[in-house]
Design an enzyme around this catalytic site. Structure first.
Site, PDB file in Angstrom:
ATOM      1  N   LEU A 127       4.292  72.882  62.817  1.00  0.00           N
ATOM      2  CA  LEU A 127       3.623  71.933  61.717  1.00  0.00           C
ATOM      3  C   LEU A 127       3.340  73.021  60.723  1.00  0.00           C
ATOM      4  CD1 LEU A 127       2.797  69.015  60.934  1.00  0.00           C
ATOM      5  CD2 LEU A 127       0.543  69.736  61.946  1.00  0.00           C
ATOM      6  N   HIS A 128       3.947  72.577  59.465  1.00  0.00           N
ATOM      7  CA  HIS A 128       3.685  73.494  58.280  1.00  0.00           C
ATOM      8  C   HIS A 128       3.920  72.988  57.071  1.00  0.00           C
ATOM      9  CE1 HIS A 128       7.794  74.626  58.264  1.00  0.00           C
ATOM     10  NE2 HIS A 128       7.510  75.151  57.004  1.00  0.00           N
ATOM     11  N   ARG A 129       4.723  71.815  56.726  1.00  0.00           N
ATOM     12  CA  ARG A 129       5.195  71.274  55.682  1.00  0.00           C
ATOM     13  C   ARG A 129       4.055  70.984  54.765  1.00  0.00           C
ATOM     14  NH1 ARG A 129      10.310  72.319  53.738  1.00  0.00           N
ATOM     15  NH2 ARG A 129      11.790  72.370  55.251  1.00  0.00           N
TER      16      ARG A 129
END
Length: 355
Positions: A203-205
């Site tokens: 999870l990084h967007r």
């Protein structure tokens, strides 16, 4: 002898460059100069990848990271321009869709140095994504467009690229080259005390981490899945960790530090499902035969949706949970050779030598 300046700065680019640089070393007629912008500066996000993947030490190491997109890209543009003027390459090559990609391509184009873009033609059709802006602009100023899929070719054709002075080539995906080449060189991540029946999550967007409603919904979904479907293992990006703490949210999953590529391969090999908002990890899941649930509203890899290997669920908690329940433990097959069969790097380097 072709003098090539390769510009990288982020984790997926390190992986792609590892197999292309290897192909360059095996090919006569081309000399590579490697420039690392510093965009990923954490040791687990940068240095470890060079060590593990056998990428040559960068000839030029910048130290540009953090700050707003404009500040970062502007600093990169100025410093890369100086390097191009000093090194006088015959061509600049960039990968993917990061700020490093755009800055490198723009600096080269302004100095009338031809640009090769690896992973050209990808589109999410979401202009709120910084990556979408970067990839569109990079394609416009490149003269060699190395496309990974038929979909990428079609995107460029619809945008009128067939009438522009550049070459469009479908070469396959260098990420598949890397997955096949490094498949046997895995390592168990530190801090993981179980080896199977887990869900790998990334999870990084910014579209998820910078939107409180989306981030809250995703975190709640992950907590529920971890408790009721299967344990979640989440290598947590430093930026995401900060966003979650700032939002006052609590993750009730197995959180580990960011991992190197060989640890990531181990996780992909042993997991029962992938939940991600990463473009690269969607493909990596497919390369290792795992179903993927994507926490975004669009994807560049529409062929994975079309063959049923991937499902888009956005950030809605119930959709994430239901998709995890449906897909956990399901294997997928690469029966259509969607990404070139592991020969992309060879095709790219041969084209560079012949150009």
């Amino acid at each position: 002898m072709t003098r090539l300046l390769t510009i990288i700065g982020a984790r997926p680019q390190f992986i792609k460059a590892s197999v292309v640089s290897k192909a360059i070393q095996e090919m006569e007629g081309i000399e590579e100069i490697l420039l690392h912008t510093g965009q990923h500066f954490d040791a687990n996000m940068s240095k470890v990848f060079f060590e593990q993947l056998g990428i040559p030490k960068p000839n030029v190491q910048l130290d540009i990271h953090g700050g707003p997109h404009g500040v970062m890209t502007g600093r990169m543009l100025a410093e890369i321009e100086e390097v191009i003027q000093a090194e006088k390459p015959d061509r600049v090559m960039v990968y993917g869709d990061t700020n490093s990609t755009l800055a490198g391509a723009l600096a080269a184009a302004k100095l009338h140095v031809p640009v090769a873009h690896v992973e050209a033609g990808l589109r999410s059709f979401n202009m709120r994504m910084p990556e979408e802006i970067n990839r569109i602009l990079t394609d416009q100023i490149s003269d060699l467009l190395f496309c990974p899929t038929e979909t990428a070719i079609s995107n460029l054709q619809r945008e009128g690229f067939t009438h522009k002075p550049m070459r469009i080539l479908q070469v396959g995906d260098v990420m598949q080259d890397a997955a096949l080449f490094f498949a046997e060189r895995t390592a168990t991540p530190v801090g993981l005390d179980f080896s199977e029946n887990f869900i790998l999550t990334t999870l990084h967007r910014a579209e998820n981490t910078d939107d409180l409603q989306r981030l809250t919904s995703i975190v709640n979904a992950l907590n529920h899945v971890h408790q009721h479907v299967a344990p979640i293992v989440l290598p947590l990006h430093p930026r995401t960790r900060g966003a979650i703490e700032k939002a006052g949210l609590s993750l009730d999953v197995t959180v580990i530090d960011p991992v190197g590529y060989f640890e990531m391969i181990w996780l992909l090999n042993h997991c029962g499902l992938v939940l991600t908002d990463s473009g690269g990890v969607q493909k990596e899941a497919f390369f290792f035969g795992k179903a993927c649930v994507t926490l975004r509203d669009q994807t560049e890899w529409v062929e994975l949706i079309n063959v049923g290997a991937n499902e888009l669920v956005g950030a809605e908690q119930e959709r994430i949970v239901q998709a995890a329940e449906r897909h956990f433990g399901r294997d997928v097959k690469d029966s259509h050779q969607l990404y070139g069969g592991g020969k992309a790097a060879e095709r790219i380097v041969q084209t560079l030598v012949d150009a």
